[in-house]
Design an enzyme around this catalytic site. Sequence first.
Site, PDB file in Angstrom:
ATOM      1  N   ARG A  24      -2.506  -1.907  -3.498  1.00  9.46           N
ATOM      2  CA  ARG A  24      -3.706  -1.098  -3.316  1.00  9.46           C
ATOM      3  C   ARG A  24      -3.594   0.127  -4.231  1.00  9.46           C
ATOM      4  NH1 ARG A  24      -5.159   3.245   1.384  1.00  9.46           N
ATOM      5  NH2 ARG A  24      -7.301   3.575   0.754  1.00  9.46           N
ATOM      6  N   ASN A  79       0.883  -1.165   0.000  1.00 10.76           N
ATOM      7  CA  ASN A  79       0.000   0.000   0.000  1.00 10.76           C
ATOM      8  C   ASN A  79       0.922   1.217   0.000  1.00 10.76           C
ATOM      9  OD1 ASN A  79      -1.816   2.048   0.520  1.00 10.76           O
ATOM     10  ND2 ASN A  79      -2.718   1.080   2.337  1.00 10.76           N
ATOM     11  N   GLU A 116      -8.064  -4.856   4.850  1.00 11.70           N
ATOM     12  CA  GLU A 116      -7.908  -4.562   3.425  1.00 11.70           C
ATOM     13  C   GLU A 116      -6.778  -5.389   2.812  1.00 11.70           C
ATOM     14  OE1 GLU A 116      -7.977  -0.576   5.064  1.00 11.70           O
ATOM     15  OE2 GLU A 116      -8.738   0.141   3.146  1.00 11.70           O
ATOM     16  N   ARG A 149      -8.796  16.101   6.649  1.00 15.09           N
ATOM     17  CA  ARG A 149      -9.596  16.498   5.482  1.00 15.09           C
ATOM     18  C   ARG A 149     -10.926  17.097   5.925  1.00 15.09           C
ATOM     19  NH1 ARG A 149      -8.945  10.852   2.285  1.00 15.09           N
ATOM     20  NH2 ARG A 149      -7.143  10.388   3.591  1.00 15.09           N
ATOM     21  N   HIS A 167     -12.182   3.303  -0.275  1.00 13.32           N
ATOM     22  CA  HIS A 167     -12.214   2.284   0.790  1.00 13.32           C
ATOM     23  C   HIS A 167     -13.129   1.115   0.420  1.00 13.32           C
ATOM     24  CE1 HIS A 167     -11.434   5.874   3.664  1.00 13.32           C
ATOM     25  NE2 HIS A 167     -10.278   5.237   3.496  1.00 13.32           N
TER      26      HIS A 167
HETATM   27  C1  UVW Z   1      -8.801   6.815   0.210  1.00 13.88           C
HETATM   28  C2  UVW Z   1      -8.335   7.124   1.576  1.00 13.88           C
HETATM   29  O1  UVW Z   1      -8.829   8.007   2.221  1.00 13.88           O
HETATM   30  O2  UVW Z   1      -7.378   6.321   2.061  1.00 13.88           O
HETATM   31  P1  UVW Z   1      -6.734   6.361   3.526  1.00 13.88           P
HETATM   32  O3  UVW Z   1      -7.824   6.019   4.487  1.00 13.88           O
HETATM   33  O4  UVW Z   1      -5.682   5.298   3.446  1.00 13.88           O
HETATM   34  O5  UVW Z   1      -6.212   7.747   3.736  1.00 13.88           O
HETATM   35 MG    MG Z   2      -6.869   2.775   5.989  1.00  9.89          MG
END
Ligand code: UVW
Ligand code: MG
Length: 402
Positions: free
Chosen positions: A91, A7, A385, A241, A180
Amino acid sequence: MKILVINAGSSSLKYQLYDMTDESVLAKGLVERIGMDSSILTHKPTGRSEVTEVSEILEHTTAIRKVLALLTDPDHGVIGSVDEIEAVGHRVVHGGEFFSESALVDGDVKSKIRQLFDLAPLHNPASMMGIKASEANMPNVPQVVVFDTAFHQTMPEHAYLYAIPRVLYKKHKVRRYGAHGTSHDFVSKTAAEFLDRPLEDLKIIVCHIGNGASITAVKGGESVDTSMGMTPLEGLMMGTRSGDLDPAIVPYVMNKEELTVSEVNSMLNKHSGLLAISGISSDMREITEGMQNGDANSKLAFDMYEYRLRKYIGSYAAAMNGVDVIAFTAGVGENSVVLRQKVCENLTYLGVELDEKLNEVRSGEPRRISSANSKVQVLVIPTNEELVIARDTHRIVQGSKS
Ligand SMILES: CC(=O)OP(=O)(O)O
Ligand SMILES: [Mg+2]
Ligand SMILES: Nc1ncnc2c1ncn2[C@@H]1O[C@H](COP(=O)(O)OP(=O)(O)O)[C@@H](O)[C@H]1O
């Protein structure tokens, strides 16, 4: 068959080596700060002590070379030679509309992943670095890509289109793709198995809340809506975010603060969410601790996070005209007793009744946390995952041989 799962992030690379005869993990680890002055490689062979190496790792090819050296190291290794690795599974966050399944890597697959760089500028270039680095270090080993978006390709048009001029979808593929998916797929299937009920009959809401967070409405085993959009920025509030916001804020702030496109992207992806509101951390553990110690900003960050999650659960119950199961997963979902409690406290109108004692149980196994009378089964399902990636890689490589 031994399979290496990778990943790759822009400055990190997580790995797990599986023995598929019994799906056991032989070793796992993480390379952090790739391209920075002191990179850290943490390697953990199963059942033995962890090793940490600090060195200069300028790019992903060197990172994988060092990982392979540790996997075959006389003291810390778990295999005699790199030749024992028969396949690599990667991934990849964005598969766009090209991929609704995992795929064996060839020139065409790589070209499609490259075409999606614009749609996932933070994620797909990093995945490509991981693929190239693996090809350079293991040239004759088959590589498989497993996409975060694939599971969501079943979403209907009314869920994946944005209400903007359709030409933007036709010309630039602007639509919702989600992320996800590997986890949402695994968790919904595991929930049905745990309840011993047919997946086809169930309306499940999966809350994958970790570093990145997304929530999916899974009806009859298919994703019918999910909170992440064209990129993994939309939807829930996350560690760093923003999640949903009025799109007019973007040009407004760019204008007022004289920000470039890359600066505004960075603000929304890396300097928002829990971190921005708490002013302390993006980590839910620290936010909870801050809140319990009376820090008002941590409490506000927690409340906003919980409130937004709860609103999504309500809207997905509406999307499916009901809900049978709510499943919590990923770092926060699996571990935060208080978050699960606060969310469920306000879902009584759906018939949710939490069992506080069960909610406090800590275990790595799937478990129920709702009371016997609850109309909705509330579950904690640890995600995996990497195991899904290893299984898909195994299946595809076996299939390509026959
Ligand atoms: C797509 C995404 O948010 O991945 P991660 O949870 O690994 O930051
Ligand atoms: Mg994760
Ligand atoms: N005991 C805990 N309580 C609350 N949050 C936790 C706990 N343990 C882990 N977390 C949260 O889980 C997050 C990581 O989730 P994870 O799913 O491992 O993320 P990723 O795989 O995306 O890196 C951490 O940032 C932390 O906020």
